[in-house]
Design a protein around this motif. Structure first.
Motif, mmCIF file in Angstrom:
data_model
loop_
_atom_site.group_PDB
_atom_site.id
_atom_site.type_symbol
_atom_site.label_atom_id
_atom_site.label_comp_id
_atom_site.label_asym_id
_atom_site.label_seq_id
_atom_site.Cartn_x
_atom_site.Cartn_y
_atom_site.Cartn_z
ATOM 1 N N GLN A 11 16.957 2.596 -6.454
ATOM 2 C CA GLN A 11 18.286 2.979 -6.580
ATOM 3 C C GLN A 11 19.084 2.621 -5.313
ATOM 4 O O GLN A 11 20.463 2.809 -5.483
ATOM 5 N N ASP A 12 18.642 2.307 -4.178
ATOM 6 C CA ASP A 12 19.539 2.220 -2.904
ATOM 7 C C ASP A 12 18.741 0.925 -2.003
ATOM 8 O O ASP A 12 18.127 1.099 -1.219
ATOM 9 N N ARG A 13 19.311 -0.308 -2.649
ATOM 10 C CA ARG A 13 18.776 -1.600 -2.021
ATOM 11 C C ARG A 13 19.014 -1.732 -0.327
ATOM 12 O O ARG A 13 18.281 -2.498 0.386
ATOM 13 N N SER A 14 19.963 -1.028 -0.093
ATOM 14 C CA SER A 14 20.327 -1.165 1.375
ATOM 15 C C SER A 14 19.358 -0.383 2.426
ATOM 16 O O SER A 14 19.175 -0.590 3.627
ATOM 17 N N LEU A 15 18.439 0.286 1.658
ATOM 18 C CA LEU A 15 17.195 0.877 2.499
ATOM 19 C C LEU A 15 16.005 0.013 2.430
ATOM 20 O O LEU A 15 14.850 0.212 3.055
ATOM 21 N N TRP B 35 0.807 -1.201 -0.120
ATOM 22 C CA TRP B 35 -0.102 0.130 -0.041
ATOM 23 C C TRP B 35 0.796 1.259 -0.010
ATOM 24 O O TRP B 35 0.596 2.202 -0.774
ATOM 25 N N CYS B 36 1.792 1.102 0.919
ATOM 26 C CA CYS B 36 2.614 2.417 0.882
ATOM 27 C C CYS B 36 3.475 2.849 -0.308
ATOM 28 O O CYS B 36 3.413 3.839 -0.748
ATOM 29 N N PHE B 37 4.055 1.496 -1.011
ATOM 30 C CA PHE B 37 4.850 1.862 -2.331
ATOM 31 C C PHE B 37 4.043 2.122 -3.311
ATOM 32 O O PHE B 37 4.358 2.937 -4.471
ATOM 33 N N SER B 38 2.854 1.673 -3.448
ATOM 34 C CA SER B 38 1.727 1.763 -4.645
ATOM 35 C C SER B 38 1.452 3.104 -4.345
ATOM 36 O O SER B 38 1.072 3.605 -5.599
ATOM 37 N N ARG B 39 1.389 3.814 -3.257
ATOM 38 C CA ARG B 39 0.791 5.153 -3.090
ATOM 39 C C ARG B 39 1.894 6.146 -3.111
ATOM 40 O O ARG B 39 1.688 7.328 -3.205
ATOM 41 N N HIS B 40 3.167 5.695 -3.013
ATOM 42 C CA HIS B 40 4.477 6.680 -3.048
ATOM 43 C C HIS B 40 5.412 6.264 -4.008
ATOM 44 O O HIS B 40 6.555 5.722 -3.478
ATOM 45 N N PRO B 41 4.991 6.280 -5.407
ATOM 46 C CA PRO B 41 6.125 5.670 -6.215
ATOM 47 C C PRO B 41 7.369 6.399 -6.129
ATOM 48 O O PRO B 41 8.273 5.722 -6.625
ATOM 49 N N ASP B 42 7.526 7.507 -5.560
ATOM 50 C CA ASP B 42 8.958 8.208 -5.443
ATOM 51 C C ASP B 42 9.604 7.680 -4.623
ATOM 52 O O ASP B 42 11.013 7.253 -4.704
ATOM 53 N N GLN B 43 8.895 6.746 -3.268
ATOM 54 C CA GLN B 43 9.812 5.935 -2.625
ATOM 55 C C GLN B 43 10.296 4.744 -3.225
ATOM 56 O O GLN B 43 11.345 4.245 -2.854
ATOM 57 N N TRP B 44 9.314 4.213 -4.171
ATOM 58 C CA TRP B 44 9.921 2.914 -4.691
ATOM 59 C C TRP B 44 10.882 3.317 -5.537
ATOM 60 O O TRP B 44 12.007 2.381 -5.691
ATOM 61 N N ILE C 227 10.435 -10.650 0.296
ATOM 62 C CA ILE C 227 9.473 -9.990 -0.627
ATOM 63 C C ILE C 227 9.933 -8.753 -1.470
ATOM 64 O O ILE C 227 9.742 -8.628 -2.668
ATOM 65 N N LEU C 228 10.421 -8.001 -0.459
ATOM 66 C CA LEU C 228 10.924 -6.519 -1.274
ATOM 67 C C LEU C 228 11.858 -6.751 -2.020
ATOM 68 O O LEU C 228 11.888 -6.202 -3.335
ATOM 69 N N GLY C 229 12.796 -7.793 -1.790
ATOM 70 C CA GLY C 229 14.068 -8.025 -2.482
ATOM 71 C C GLY C 229 13.610 -8.636 -3.895
ATOM 72 O O GLY C 229 14.054 -8.104 -5.097
ATOM 73 N N ALA C 230 12.683 -9.555 -3.737
ATOM 74 C CA ALA C 230 12.177 -10.308 -4.963
ATOM 75 C C ALA C 230 11.388 -9.305 -5.914
ATOM 76 O O ALA C 230 11.347 -9.081 -7.210
ATOM 77 N N LEU C 231 10.847 -8.439 -5.350
ATOM 78 C CA LEU C 231 10.101 -7.192 -5.979
ATOM 79 C C LEU C 231 10.962 -6.318 -6.812
ATOM 80 O O LEU C 231 10.883 -5.781 -8.044
ATOM 81 N N LEU C 232 11.985 -5.820 -6.050
ATOM 82 C CA LEU C 232 13.205 -5.072 -6.593
ATOM 83 C C LEU C 232 13.812 -5.562 -7.827
ATOM 84 O O LEU C 232 14.219 -4.992 -8.529
ATOM 85 N N ASP C 233 14.096 -6.955 -7.719
ATOM 86 C CA ASP C 233 14.636 -7.514 -8.827
ATOM 87 C C ASP C 233 14.201 -7.535 -10.021
ATOM 88 O O ASP C 233 14.556 -7.581 -11.209
ATOM 89 N N ASP D 207 13.921 6.411 4.071
ATOM 90 C CA ASP D 207 15.362 6.565 4.779
ATOM 91 C C ASP D 207 15.125 7.447 5.989
ATOM 92 O O ASP D 207 15.987 8.080 6.629
ATOM 93 N N ARG D 208 14.047 7.276 6.684
ATOM 94 C CA ARG D 208 13.667 8.043 7.934
ATOM 95 C C ARG D 208 14.303 7.329 9.166
ATOM 96 O O ARG D 208 14.985 8.126 10.049
#
Ligand code: OVV
Length: 415
Positions: free
Chosen positions: A274-278, A260-269, A369-375, A340-341
Protein backbone atom coordinates in the motif's frame (compact mmCIF):
# COMPACT_ATOMS: atom_id res chain seq x y z
CA UNK A 1 38.23 -21.54 33.70
CA UNK A 2 39.11 -22.74 30.20
CA UNK A 3 41.87 -20.69 28.71
CA UNK A 4 42.22 -20.54 25.01
CA UNK A 5 45.73 -21.11 23.67
CA UNK A 6 47.42 -17.80 23.00
CA UNK A 7 44.98 -15.72 24.98
CA UNK A 8 46.04 -14.05 28.17
CA UNK A 9 44.00 -15.07 31.19
CA UNK A 10 42.22 -11.81 31.82
CA UNK A 11 40.70 -11.53 35.25
CA UNK A 12 37.45 -9.62 35.27
CA UNK A 13 37.39 -6.60 37.49
CA UNK A 14 35.17 -6.72 40.54
CA UNK A 15 31.52 -6.22 39.81
CA UNK A 16 31.53 -7.64 36.29
CA UNK A 17 29.17 -10.62 36.12
CA UNK A 18 30.80 -13.85 34.99
CA UNK A 19 28.74 -15.92 32.56
CA UNK A 20 29.63 -19.47 31.65
CA UNK A 21 28.19 -19.40 28.14
CA UNK A 22 29.50 -20.22 24.69
CA UNK A 23 28.18 -17.47 22.41
CA UNK A 24 29.40 -19.56 19.46
CA UNK A 25 27.40 -22.64 20.36
CA UNK A 26 25.53 -23.69 17.20
CA UNK A 27 22.17 -23.70 19.00
CA UNK A 28 22.67 -20.11 20.19
CA UNK A 29 23.78 -19.01 16.72
CA UNK A 30 20.66 -20.58 15.20
CA UNK A 31 18.30 -19.01 17.74
CA UNK A 32 20.07 -16.20 19.63
CA UNK A 33 17.08 -14.43 21.26
CA UNK A 34 17.53 -16.07 24.69
CA UNK A 35 21.26 -15.38 24.68
CA UNK A 36 20.72 -11.74 23.66
CA UNK A 37 18.14 -11.25 26.42
CA UNK A 38 20.27 -12.82 29.16
CA UNK A 39 23.33 -10.84 28.06
CA UNK A 40 21.42 -7.56 28.36
CA UNK A 41 19.89 -8.64 31.67
CA UNK A 42 23.18 -9.62 33.33
CA UNK A 43 24.69 -6.15 33.17
CA UNK A 44 26.31 -3.40 31.16
CA UNK A 45 29.23 -5.73 30.51
CA UNK A 46 29.76 -9.43 31.26
CA UNK A 47 32.82 -11.62 31.42
CA UNK A 48 32.82 -14.88 29.44
CA UNK A 49 35.56 -17.12 30.87
CA UNK A 50 35.35 -19.68 28.09
CA UNK A 51 37.10 -17.21 25.76
CA UNK A 52 38.50 -14.77 28.36
CA UNK A 53 36.50 -11.94 26.81
CA UNK A 54 34.06 -9.26 27.83
CA UNK A 55 30.74 -8.91 26.03
CA UNK A 56 28.31 -6.00 25.73
CA UNK A 57 24.71 -6.19 24.49
CA UNK A 58 22.82 -3.21 25.88
CA UNK A 59 22.22 -0.62 23.18
CA UNK A 60 23.91 2.48 24.58
CA UNK A 61 26.98 0.65 25.85
CA UNK A 62 27.39 -1.43 22.71
CA UNK A 63 27.17 1.67 20.58
CA UNK A 64 29.67 3.48 22.79
CA UNK A 65 32.27 0.71 22.77
CA UNK A 66 31.83 -0.06 19.08
CA UNK A 67 32.39 3.54 18.01
CA UNK A 68 35.18 4.38 20.50
CA UNK A 69 38.10 3.74 18.16
CA UNK A 70 40.57 5.47 20.51
CA UNK A 71 40.14 2.98 23.33
CA UNK A 72 38.83 -0.05 21.42
CA UNK A 73 41.01 -0.97 18.49
CA UNK A 74 40.22 -2.77 15.26
CA UNK A 75 43.87 -3.32 14.29
CA UNK A 76 44.18 -6.28 16.68
CA UNK A 77 41.34 -8.00 14.85
CA UNK A 78 37.57 -7.79 15.19
CA UNK A 79 37.28 -11.41 16.24
CA UNK A 80 38.58 -13.54 19.11
CA UNK A 81 42.16 -13.70 17.80
CA UNK A 82 44.39 -10.86 19.01
CA UNK A 83 46.56 -10.06 15.99
CA UNK A 84 49.22 -8.78 18.38
CA UNK A 85 49.57 -12.29 19.83
CA UNK A 86 48.54 -14.59 16.99
CA UNK A 87 48.99 -14.53 13.24
CA UNK A 88 45.80 -13.69 11.36
CA UNK A 89 44.48 -16.27 8.87
CA UNK A 90 45.05 -13.86 5.97
CA UNK A 91 46.83 -10.51 5.60
CA UNK A 92 44.60 -8.15 7.61
CA UNK A 93 42.08 -5.98 5.81
CA UNK A 94 43.51 -2.47 5.34
CA UNK A 95 40.13 -0.86 6.04
CA UNK A 96 38.43 -3.13 8.59
CA UNK A 97 41.36 -4.32 10.67
CA UNK A 98 43.19 -1.02 11.03
CA UNK A 99 43.03 2.13 13.17
CA UNK A 100 43.49 5.82 12.38
CA UNK A 101 45.52 7.35 10.86
CA UNK A 102 46.07 4.43 8.43
CA UNK A 103 42.34 3.78 8.33
CA UNK A 104 41.51 7.34 7.30
CA UNK A 105 43.35 7.14 3.98
CA UNK A 106 41.88 3.80 2.81
CA UNK A 107 38.40 4.63 4.07
CA UNK A 108 38.41 7.79 1.96
CA UNK A 109 39.07 5.78 -1.21
CA UNK A 110 36.34 3.27 -0.42
CA UNK A 111 33.73 5.84 0.58
CA UNK A 112 34.32 7.68 -2.69
CA UNK A 113 33.82 4.46 -4.69
CA UNK A 114 30.69 3.58 -2.70
CA UNK A 115 29.21 7.09 -2.52
CA UNK A 116 25.47 7.61 -3.17
CA UNK A 117 26.36 9.27 -6.48
CA UNK A 118 28.21 6.17 -7.74
CA UNK A 119 25.66 3.73 -6.31
CA UNK A 120 22.93 5.56 -8.24
CA UNK A 121 24.64 4.61 -11.52
CA UNK A 122 23.96 0.94 -10.70
CA UNK A 123 20.22 1.52 -10.38
CA UNK A 124 19.32 0.17 -13.85
CA UNK A 125 21.60 -2.85 -13.47
CA UNK A 126 20.09 -3.72 -10.08
CA UNK A 127 16.50 -3.19 -11.22
CA UNK A 128 16.75 -5.18 -14.44
CA UNK A 129 18.55 -8.08 -12.73
CA UNK A 130 16.00 -8.11 -9.90
CA UNK A 131 13.09 -8.09 -12.38
CA UNK A 132 14.57 -10.93 -14.44
CA UNK A 133 15.17 -13.09 -11.36
CA UNK A 134 11.71 -12.47 -9.89
CA UNK A 135 10.05 -13.18 -13.27
CA UNK A 136 11.98 -16.44 -13.45
CA UNK A 137 10.91 -17.43 -9.94
CA UNK A 138 7.26 -16.62 -10.60
CA UNK A 139 7.31 -19.27 -13.33
CA UNK A 140 8.04 -21.94 -10.73
CA UNK A 141 6.11 -20.28 -7.89
CA UNK A 142 7.62 -22.31 -5.06
CA UNK A 143 11.40 -22.36 -4.60
CA UNK A 144 14.26 -22.29 -2.12
CA UNK A 145 14.81 -18.58 -1.52
CA UNK A 146 18.33 -18.76 -0.06
CA UNK A 147 19.97 -20.20 -3.17
CA UNK A 148 17.46 -19.14 -5.83
CA UNK A 149 16.99 -15.52 -4.77
CA UNK A 150 19.12 -14.36 -1.82
CA UNK A 151 22.38 -15.78 -3.22
CA UNK A 152 21.51 -15.40 -6.86
CA UNK A 153 20.90 -11.66 -6.89
CA UNK A 154 24.09 -10.30 -5.25
CA UNK A 155 26.29 -12.86 -7.00
CA UNK A 156 24.78 -11.63 -10.28
CA UNK A 157 24.97 -7.87 -9.77
CA UNK A 158 27.85 -7.33 -7.37
CA UNK A 159 30.64 -8.83 -9.52
CA UNK A 160 29.33 -6.66 -12.37
CA UNK A 161 29.34 -3.53 -10.20
CA UNK A 162 32.92 -4.27 -9.13
CA UNK A 163 33.81 -5.04 -12.76
CA UNK A 164 35.09 -8.57 -12.18
CA UNK A 165 36.11 -10.43 -15.32
CA UNK A 166 36.16 -13.79 -13.51
CA UNK A 167 32.84 -14.73 -11.97
CA UNK A 168 32.40 -17.67 -9.64
CA UNK A 169 29.32 -17.24 -7.48
CA UNK A 170 30.11 -20.30 -5.35
CA UNK A 171 33.63 -19.05 -4.54
CA UNK A 172 32.30 -15.62 -3.56
CA UNK A 173 29.72 -17.11 -1.19
CA UNK A 174 32.23 -19.57 0.29
CA UNK A 175 34.80 -16.80 0.80
CA UNK A 176 32.21 -14.78 2.71
CA UNK A 177 31.61 -17.79 4.96
CA UNK A 178 35.36 -17.94 5.65
CA UNK A 179 35.72 -14.22 6.39
CA UNK A 180 32.81 -14.11 8.82
CA UNK A 181 33.36 -17.47 10.53
CA UNK A 182 37.03 -16.51 10.98
CA UNK A 183 36.18 -13.92 13.65
CA UNK A 184 34.88 -16.65 15.92
CA UNK A 185 36.74 -19.31 17.89
CA UNK A 186 38.49 -22.28 16.32
CA UNK A 187 35.25 -24.27 16.34
CA UNK A 188 33.68 -26.70 13.87
CA UNK A 189 32.07 -23.83 11.93
CA UNK A 190 35.34 -22.01 11.40
CA UNK A 191 37.14 -25.22 10.44
CA UNK A 192 34.45 -26.24 7.96
CA UNK A 193 34.57 -22.82 6.30
CA UNK A 194 38.38 -22.83 6.21
CA UNK A 195 38.43 -26.28 4.58
CA UNK A 196 37.84 -24.45 1.27
CA UNK A 197 40.70 -21.98 1.78
CA UNK A 198 43.26 -23.78 -0.40
CA UNK A 199 41.15 -23.35 -3.49
CA UNK A 200 39.36 -20.09 -2.75
CA UNK A 201 41.98 -17.74 -1.30
CA UNK A 202 44.24 -17.87 -4.40
CA UNK A 203 41.18 -17.41 -6.63
CA UNK A 204 40.10 -14.31 -4.66
CA UNK A 205 43.61 -12.84 -4.67
CA UNK A 206 43.90 -13.30 -8.44
CA UNK A 207 40.44 -11.81 -9.03
CA UNK A 208 41.54 -8.57 -7.30
CA UNK A 209 44.37 -7.80 -9.75
CA UNK A 210 44.00 -4.75 -11.99
CA UNK A 211 43.97 -6.80 -15.19
CA UNK A 212 41.10 -8.97 -13.91
CA UNK A 213 38.85 -5.90 -13.61
CA UNK A 214 37.00 -3.83 -16.19
CA UNK A 215 37.85 -0.13 -16.46
CA UNK A 216 34.37 1.09 -15.50
CA UNK A 217 33.54 -0.57 -12.18
CA UNK A 218 34.19 -0.07 -8.48
CA UNK A 219 37.48 -1.97 -8.83
CA UNK A 220 38.70 0.50 -11.45
CA UNK A 221 37.80 3.40 -9.16
CA UNK A 222 40.05 1.95 -6.47
CA UNK A 223 42.88 1.40 -8.96
CA UNK A 224 42.42 5.03 -10.11
CA UNK A 225 43.35 6.03 -6.56
CA UNK A 226 46.59 4.07 -7.04
CA UNK A 227 47.24 5.92 -10.32
CA UNK A 228 46.87 9.26 -8.55
CA UNK A 229 49.27 8.18 -5.80
CA UNK A 230 46.67 8.17 -3.03
CA UNK A 231 47.33 4.47 -2.32
CA UNK A 232 49.78 1.91 -3.67
CA UNK A 233 48.94 -0.67 -6.34
CA UNK A 234 49.14 -3.41 -3.69
CA UNK A 235 46.74 -1.46 -1.45
CA UNK A 236 44.29 -1.16 -4.33
CA UNK A 237 44.27 -4.96 -4.65
CA UNK A 238 43.65 -5.26 -0.91
CA UNK A 239 40.72 -2.82 -1.06
CA UNK A 240 39.17 -4.77 -3.93
CA UNK A 241 39.53 -7.81 -1.68
CA UNK A 242 37.46 -5.92 0.92
CA UNK A 243 34.64 -5.50 -1.64
CA UNK A 244 34.63 -9.25 -2.14
CA UNK A 245 34.92 -9.99 1.59
CA UNK A 246 32.19 -7.70 2.84
CA UNK A 247 29.91 -7.25 -0.17
CA UNK A 248 28.43 -10.66 -0.86
CA UNK A 249 27.56 -12.64 2.28
CA UNK A 250 26.13 -9.53 3.91
CA UNK A 251 23.70 -8.66 1.11
CA UNK A 252 22.81 -12.33 0.56
CA UNK A 253 21.89 -12.38 4.25
CA UNK A 254 19.99 -9.09 4.04
CA UNK A 255 17.81 -10.39 1.21
CA UNK A 256 17.20 -13.77 2.84
CA UNK A 257 16.33 -12.16 6.16
CA UNK A 258 14.00 -9.68 4.46
CA UNK A 259 12.12 -12.55 2.78
CA UNK A 260 11.96 -14.35 6.12
CA UNK A 261 10.47 -11.26 7.79
CA UNK A 262 7.84 -10.68 5.10
CA UNK A 263 6.89 -14.34 4.69
CA UNK A 264 6.32 -14.50 8.46
CA UNK A 265 4.59 -11.09 8.71
CA UNK A 266 2.12 -10.92 5.81
CA UNK A 267 0.40 -7.86 7.34
CA UNK A 268 3.65 -5.94 6.90
CA UNK A 269 3.86 -7.05 3.25
CA UNK A 270 0.31 -5.72 2.78
CA UNK A 271 1.39 -2.45 4.35
CA UNK A 272 4.36 -2.20 1.97
CA UNK A 273 2.13 -2.95 -1.05
CA UNK A 274 0.00 0.00 0.00
CA UNK A 275 2.91 2.36 0.57
CA UNK A 276 6.02 1.82 -1.52
CA UNK A 277 7.72 4.76 0.14
CA UNK A 278 8.28 2.34 3.04
CA UNK A 279 10.71 0.15 1.04
CA UNK A 280 13.80 1.74 2.59
CA UNK A 281 12.44 2.03 6.14
CA UNK A 282 11.30 -1.59 5.83
CA UNK A 283 14.83 -2.72 5.02
CA UNK A 284 16.19 -0.81 8.03
CA UNK A 285 13.65 -2.66 10.19
CA UNK A 286 14.74 -6.01 8.69
CA UNK A 287 18.30 -5.07 9.64
CA UNK A 288 17.32 -4.10 13.17
CA UNK A 289 15.20 -7.23 13.64
CA UNK A 290 17.71 -9.74 12.28
CA UNK A 291 21.15 -8.05 12.58
CA UNK A 292 22.91 -9.84 9.69
CA UNK A 293 26.30 -9.16 11.34
CA UNK A 294 25.42 -10.26 14.87
CA UNK A 295 28.78 -9.86 16.60
CA UNK A 296 32.06 -8.07 15.91
CA UNK A 297 34.77 -7.45 18.48
CA UNK A 298 37.27 -4.82 19.49
CA UNK A 299 40.45 -4.93 21.59
CA UNK A 300 41.19 -2.49 24.42
CA UNK A 301 44.35 -0.71 23.27
CA UNK A 302 44.98 0.73 26.73
CA UNK A 303 43.57 0.45 30.24
CA UNK A 304 40.08 1.91 30.02
CA UNK A 305 36.56 1.34 31.31
CA UNK A 306 33.13 0.20 30.23
CA UNK A 307 30.17 1.70 32.10
CA UNK A 308 32.47 2.44 35.03
CA UNK A 309 34.06 -1.02 35.17
CA UNK A 310 37.82 -1.08 34.65
CA UNK A 311 39.04 -2.87 31.52
CA UNK A 312 42.67 -3.97 31.14
CA UNK A 313 44.74 -3.28 28.05
CA UNK A 314 44.53 -6.23 25.65
CA UNK A 315 41.01 -7.25 26.63
CA UNK A 316 38.81 -8.48 23.81
CA UNK A 317 35.27 -7.09 23.89
CA UNK A 318 32.48 -8.77 21.93
CA UNK A 319 30.02 -6.18 20.71
CA UNK A 320 26.81 -8.12 20.29
CA UNK A 321 25.05 -5.94 17.73
CA UNK A 322 22.08 -8.32 17.56
CA UNK A 323 21.46 -7.89 21.29
CA UNK A 324 21.73 -4.08 21.06
CA UNK A 325 19.26 -3.99 18.16
CA UNK A 326 16.73 -5.84 20.32
CA UNK A 327 17.24 -3.85 23.51
CA UNK A 328 13.80 -2.91 24.93
CA UNK A 329 15.40 0.11 26.65
CA UNK A 330 15.99 1.54 23.16
CA UNK A 331 13.29 -0.07 20.98
CA UNK A 332 9.67 -0.29 22.18
CA UNK A 333 8.38 -3.85 21.64
CA UNK A 334 11.67 -4.83 20.00
CA UNK A 335 10.37 -8.26 18.90
CA UNK A 336 7.63 -6.67 16.76
CA UNK A 337 8.48 -6.33 13.05
CA UNK A 338 7.09 -2.95 12.03
CA UNK A 339 8.16 -1.55 8.67
CA UNK A 340 7.21 2.00 9.63
CA UNK A 341 9.34 1.97 12.80
CA UNK A 342 12.23 3.88 11.16
CA UNK A 343 14.83 2.48 13.57
CA UNK A 344 17.34 5.30 13.29
CA UNK A 345 20.54 4.41 15.09
CA UNK A 346 20.29 0.63 14.74
CA UNK A 347 23.70 -1.01 14.84
CA UNK A 348 23.34 -3.48 11.98
CA UNK A 349 25.76 -1.35 9.92
CA UNK A 350 27.90 -0.66 12.97
CA UNK A 351 28.64 2.89 14.09
CA UNK A 352 31.47 5.40 14.07
CA UNK A 353 34.44 5.58 11.73
CA UNK A 354 34.17 1.87 10.85
CA UNK A 355 30.43 2.04 10.11
CA UNK A 356 29.57 0.06 6.97
CA UNK A 357 31.07 1.91 4.00
CA UNK A 358 28.93 -0.18 1.62
CA UNK A 359 25.58 0.60 3.22
CA UNK A 360 24.38 2.66 0.24
CA UNK A 361 24.98 -0.14 -2.23
CA UNK A 362 23.35 -2.62 0.18
CA UNK A 363 20.27 -0.41 0.37
CA UNK A 364 20.28 -0.07 -3.43
CA UNK A 365 20.30 -3.85 -3.87
CA UNK A 366 17.49 -4.37 -1.39
CA UNK A 367 15.42 -1.59 -2.92
CA UNK A 368 15.72 -3.26 -6.33
CA UNK A 369 14.65 -6.68 -5.02
CA UNK A 370 11.78 -5.41 -2.89
CA UNK A 371 10.63 -3.13 -5.73
CA UNK A 372 10.59 -5.99 -8.27
CA UNK A 373 8.66 -8.15 -5.81
CA UNK A 374 6.16 -5.39 -5.03
CA UNK A 375 5.42 -4.90 -8.74
CA UNK A 376 4.64 -8.57 -9.26
CA UNK A 377 3.86 -10.38 -6.05
CA UNK A 378 0.65 -10.37 -4.06
CA UNK A 379 1.85 -12.66 -1.26
CA UNK A 380 5.10 -14.24 -0.06
CA UNK A 381 4.13 -17.46 1.71
CA UNK A 382 6.23 -19.94 3.69
CA UNK A 383 6.45 -23.26 1.82
CA UNK A 384 8.18 -25.13 4.64
CA UNK A 385 10.21 -24.46 7.77
CA UNK A 386 12.93 -21.81 7.73
CA UNK A 387 16.32 -23.23 8.76
CA UNK A 388 19.05 -20.97 10.10
CA UNK A 389 22.70 -21.54 9.20
CA UNK A 390 24.97 -21.00 12.20
CA UNK A 391 27.91 -18.67 11.51
CA UNK A 392 30.29 -17.08 14.03
CA UNK A 393 29.46 -13.54 12.87
CA UNK A 394 26.48 -13.69 10.51
CA UNK A 395 22.87 -14.52 11.24
CA UNK A 396 21.74 -16.03 7.98
CA UNK A 397 19.29 -18.59 6.70
CA UNK A 398 20.31 -21.95 5.32
CA UNK A 399 16.91 -22.82 3.86
CA UNK A 400 13.84 -20.70 3.20
CA UNK A 401 11.22 -22.43 1.07
CA UNK A 402 8.69 -19.86 -0.14
CA UNK A 403 5.85 -19.50 -2.59
CA UNK A 404 5.37 -16.27 -4.51
CA UNK A 405 1.72 -15.67 -5.35
CA UNK A 406 1.58 -13.32 -8.35
CA UNK A 407 -0.63 -10.26 -8.39
CA UNK A 408 -3.84 -10.77 -10.35
CA UNK A 409 -3.09 -10.15 -14.01
CA UNK A 410 0.69 -10.30 -13.48
CA UNK A 411 2.00 -13.19 -15.53
CA UNK A 412 5.74 -13.70 -16.00
CA UNK A 413 4.86 -15.56 -19.24
CA UNK A 414 3.52 -12.43 -20.86
CA UNK A 415 6.77 -10.50 -20.43
C1 OVV B 1 33.04 -5.08 7.17
C2 OVV B 1 33.92 -6.16 6.66
C3 OVV B 1 33.58 -7.44 6.86
C4 OVV B 1 34.40 -8.42 6.41
C5 OVV B 1 35.57 -8.11 5.75
C6 OVV B 1 35.94 -6.84 5.52
C7 OVV B 1 35.10 -5.84 5.97
C8 OVV B 1 37.22 -6.55 4.81
O1 OVV B 1 37.61 -5.39 4.68
O2 OVV B 1 37.88 -7.48 4.37
Amino acid sequence: MTLIEGHRPITPADGIPVWDVDPYDADILRDPAGYYGRLRELGEVVYIPRYSVLAVGRYETTRKVFSDHDNFLSSRGVGLNDFKLEDPWRPPSIILEVDPPDHTRTRKVMSRALSPRVVKTFGDLFRSAAEAIVDDLLKVGTFEAVTDLAERFPTTVFPRAVGMRDVNARHLVDYGAMVFNAVGPDNALRRAAMAHAGEIVPWITAACARDRLSDDGLGAMVYAAADSGEITEAEAGMLVRSFLSAGVDTTVTGIGNALWCFSRHPDQWERLKQDRSLIRPAFEEVLRMTSPVHTFGRTAGRATEIAGHPVEEGTKVLCVLGAANGDPAKWPEPEAFRIDRRPVGHLAFGAGIHGCVGQNIARGELEAILGALLDRVDRIEPAGPAVWRPNNAIRALDKLPVTLVPKYGESPWSR
